[in-house]
Write a protein that holds these residues in place. Structure first.
Motif, PDB file in Angstrom:
ATOM      1  N   LYS A 112      85.067  27.018  35.802  1.00 23.54           N
ATOM      2  CA  LYS A 112      86.279  27.240  35.009  1.00 23.54           C
ATOM      3  C   LYS A 112      87.428  26.419  35.583  1.00 23.54           C
ATOM      4  N   ASP A 113      88.062  25.630  34.747  1.00 18.41           N
ATOM      5  CA  ASP A 113      89.152  24.726  35.120  1.00 18.41           C
ATOM      6  C   ASP A 113      88.710  23.639  36.090  1.00 18.41           C
ATOM      7  N   GLY A 114      87.395  23.486  36.281  1.00 21.57           N
ATOM      8  CA  GLY A 114      86.903  22.374  37.078  1.00 21.57           C
ATOM      9  C   GLY A 114      87.198  21.037  36.422  1.00 21.57           C
ATOM     10  N   ILE A 115      87.279  21.036  35.096  1.00 22.74           N
ATOM     11  CA  ILE A 115      87.852  19.927  34.332  1.00 22.74           C
ATOM     12  C   ILE A 115      89.271  20.367  33.993  1.00 22.74           C
ATOM     13  N   ALA A 116      90.244  19.699  34.551  1.00 23.03           N
ATOM     14  CA  ALA A 116      91.630  20.161  34.462  1.00 23.03           C
ATOM     15  C   ALA A 116      92.283  19.722  33.163  1.00 23.03           C
ATOM     16  N   SER A 117      92.850  20.669  32.439  1.00 26.28           N
ATOM     17  CA  SER A 117      93.640  20.321  31.259  1.00 26.28           C
ATOM     18  C   SER A 117      94.931  19.641  31.691  1.00 26.28           C
ATOM     19  N   ILE A 118      95.497  18.847  30.797  1.00 25.13           N
ATOM     20  CA  ILE A 118      96.810  18.236  31.026  1.00 25.13           C
ATOM     21  C   ILE A 118      97.852  19.165  30.414  1.00 25.13           C
ATOM     22  N   GLU A 175      89.737  16.646  28.549  1.00 30.41           N
ATOM     23  CA  GLU A 175      89.240  17.389  27.384  1.00 30.41           C
ATOM     24  C   GLU A 175      90.303  18.192  26.644  1.00 30.41           C
ATOM     25  N   ILE A 176      91.370  18.616  27.310  1.00 31.07           N
ATOM     26  CA  ILE A 176      92.419  19.386  26.639  1.00 31.07           C
ATOM     27  C   ILE A 176      93.789  18.880  27.091  1.00 31.07           C
ATOM     28  N   VAL A 177      94.675  18.670  26.120  1.00 31.76           N
ATOM     29  CA  VAL A 177      96.080  18.389  26.402  1.00 31.76           C
ATOM     30  C   VAL A 177      96.904  19.478  25.727  1.00 31.76           C
ATOM     31  N   ASN A 178      97.616  20.267  26.511  1.00 29.32           N
ATOM     32  CA  ASN A 178      98.545  21.248  25.958  1.00 29.32           C
ATOM     33  C   ASN A 178      99.882  20.546  25.761  1.00 29.32           C
ATOM     34  N   ASP A 179     100.283  20.421  24.506  1.00 28.95           N
ATOM     35  CA  ASP A 179     101.408  19.567  24.166  1.00 28.95           C
ATOM     36  C   ASP A 179     102.311  20.273  23.168  1.00 28.95           C
ATOM     37  N   GLU A 180     103.334  19.555  22.756  1.00 28.88           N
ATOM     38  CA  GLU A 180     104.261  20.008  21.709  1.00 28.88           C
ATOM     39  C   GLU A 180     104.377  18.884  20.696  1.00 28.88           C
ATOM     40  N   THR A 223      92.230  18.656  21.727  1.00 27.92           N
ATOM     41  CA  THR A 223      90.990  18.912  22.453  1.00 27.92           C
ATOM     42  C   THR A 223      89.932  17.888  22.072  1.00 27.92           C
ATOM     43  N   TYR A 224      89.128  17.502  23.048  1.00 26.47           N
ATOM     44  CA  TYR A 224      88.094  16.495  22.831  1.00 26.47           C
ATOM     45  C   TYR A 224      86.854  16.875  23.612  1.00 26.47           C
ATOM     46  N   CYS A 225      85.710  16.828  22.958  1.00 26.16           N
ATOM     47  CA  CYS A 225      84.434  17.042  23.634  1.00 26.16           C
ATOM     48  C   CYS A 225      83.643  15.744  23.607  1.00 26.16           C
ATOM     49  N   GLY A 267      92.453  26.163  28.424  1.00 23.80           N
ATOM     50  CA  GLY A 267      91.790  25.513  29.532  1.00 23.80           C
ATOM     51  C   GLY A 267      90.314  25.320  29.230  1.00 23.80           C
ATOM     52  N   VAL A 268      89.648  24.559  30.086  1.00 25.55           N
ATOM     53  CA  VAL A 268      88.220  24.288  29.946  1.00 25.55           C
ATOM     54  C   VAL A 268      87.450  25.385  30.682  1.00 25.55           C
ATOM     55  N   SER A 269      86.622  26.104  29.958  1.00 25.83           N
ATOM     56  CA  SER A 269      85.942  27.267  30.533  1.00 25.83           C
ATOM     57  C   SER A 269      84.825  26.883  31.499  1.00 25.83           C
ATOM     58  N   GLY A 270      84.312  25.670  31.378  1.00 30.86           N
ATOM     59  CA  GLY A 270      83.147  25.280  32.150  1.00 30.86           C
ATOM     60  C   GLY A 270      81.840  25.609  31.468  1.00 30.86           C
ATOM     61  N   ARG A 271      81.917  26.209  30.287  1.00 32.64           N
ATOM     62  CA  ARG A 271      80.729  26.559  29.517  1.00 32.64           C
ATOM     63  C   ARG A 271      80.607  25.642  28.306  1.00 32.64           C
ATOM     64  N   LEU A 272      79.380  25.526  27.820  1.00 36.41           N
ATOM     65  CA  LEU A 272      79.079  24.749  26.626  1.00 36.41           C
ATOM     66  C   LEU A 272      78.208  25.580  25.694  1.00 36.41           C
ATOM     67  N   ILE A 273      78.414  25.415  24.414  1.00 36.41           N
ATOM     68  CA  ILE A 273      77.504  25.938  23.395  1.00 36.41           C
ATOM     69  C   ILE A 273      77.150  24.774  22.486  1.00 36.41           C
TER      70      ILE A 273
END
Length: 309
Positions: A17-23, A64-69, A78-80, A97-103
């Protein structure tokens, strides 16, 4: 597939979890300040209320994720990379955030307010493992255009561009999964890193489709076919739809067409039966949210989708 079954299909993608850090504090540059993009580099573009932004794929592939305005609205871009899907969501007062899980090889986001899981393609919640909200909710989506830096800059010359000054030490000169122009690495073969939800052998796994979904069902148009044909007809459930290709950005739009109105493509515009020409993204029909996806990813989540080629 119900939420419990989806959760049972979730697996670790490797990072925690959050091992891939969102911006979470993105910075932007003017086009003339950008020296890290080649003309053919993929970017994800959005324009709203006079504001245009571009998010380079090679930055998103590492975060993978940018929290923006955007134009006064809190959003998450978000991008996968494993499914080739870029999605924009209104996020309210929370961040994702990136959960670290995939489906289905697809990014599972979590929101930091309720710790609920959100599979990106579905845009619908499932309870997560960290006190998740048990209710099922859907996110409000907005369109990001998958295009190239050259095409987006021509289309939106006043755009702002996500900076490589992200607060993280990372090599944004390369994509860890391969390359898009030309195709290489993960993007150029049939290998998946994790099992797909369903068998989707009808097409090559990573062939790109333009997918759209409504309460009546799902529909996909092969993107290379849409490039060639310019206009394609199909159905979502039993509801007629029309797909339109836009060569300016190498993208497509899908519209509801309940009366099966006949349109013709003419030199970069679409002409209605009364002779009126319309720009490609503004036909007098209701547009359905549409986005690029690898075929296996779309077919895995929507095995009963109608596909047109």
């Amino acid at each position: 597939m119900n939420p419990a079954a989806l959760r049972d299909n979730a697996m670790s993608g490797g990072p925690s979890k959050d091992g891939i850090a969102s911006i979470d504090e993105p910075k932007f540059l003017a086009p003339d300040e950008v020296d890290y993009l080649a003309p053919g580099d993929p970017v994800f573009g959005v324009a709203r209320d006079g504001i245009a932004k571009a998010y380079p794929q090679k930055i998103l592939s590492r975060h993978e994720i940018v929290n923006d305005e955007l134009a006064g609205t809190n959003v998450a871009v978000t991008y996968c990379p494993l499914t080739g899907t870029v999605q924009g969501f209104e996020r309210g007062e929370t961040t994702f955030g990136v959960s670290g899980r995939l489906i289905n090889n697809n990014l599972v986001m979590y929101d930091r307010a309720s710790e609920t899981w959100w599979p990106q393609i579905l845009a619908t919640s499932i309870p997560g493992p960290w006190n998740g909200d048990p209710s099922i909710r859907s996110l409000r989506e907005f369109r990001l255009i998958w295009t190239t830096w050259e095409q987006w800059r021509t289309h939106s010359p006043e755009t702002k561009v996500l900076s490589t000054d992200t607060g993280y030490a990372s090599n944004y000169g390369t994509d860890p999964y391969g390359s898009y122009n030309p195709r290489g690495g993960y993007y150029s073969n049939e290998n998946l890193l994790f099992p797909a939800l369903n068998s989707t052998d009808r097409y090559e796994k990573k062939r790109v489709v333009m997918g759209a979904r409504t309460p009546e069902g799902a529909v996909a148009f092969l993107k290379d076919s849409l490039r060639t044909q310019k206009l394609m007809t199909g159905e979502v459930g039993d509801q007629p739809v029309l797909a339109v290709y836009d060569s300016r950005l190498d993208t497509g739009y899908v519209y509801r067409n309940p009366e099966r109105t006949g349109y013709e493509f003419d030199d970069g515009s679409v002409v209605g039966p009364d002779g009126t020409a319309h720009t490609l993204d503004s036909l007098p029909l209701t547009r359905i949210h549409t986005f690029d996806a690898m075929w296996f990813a779309w077919g895995g989540y929507y095995p009963d989708t109608n596909v047109y080629e």
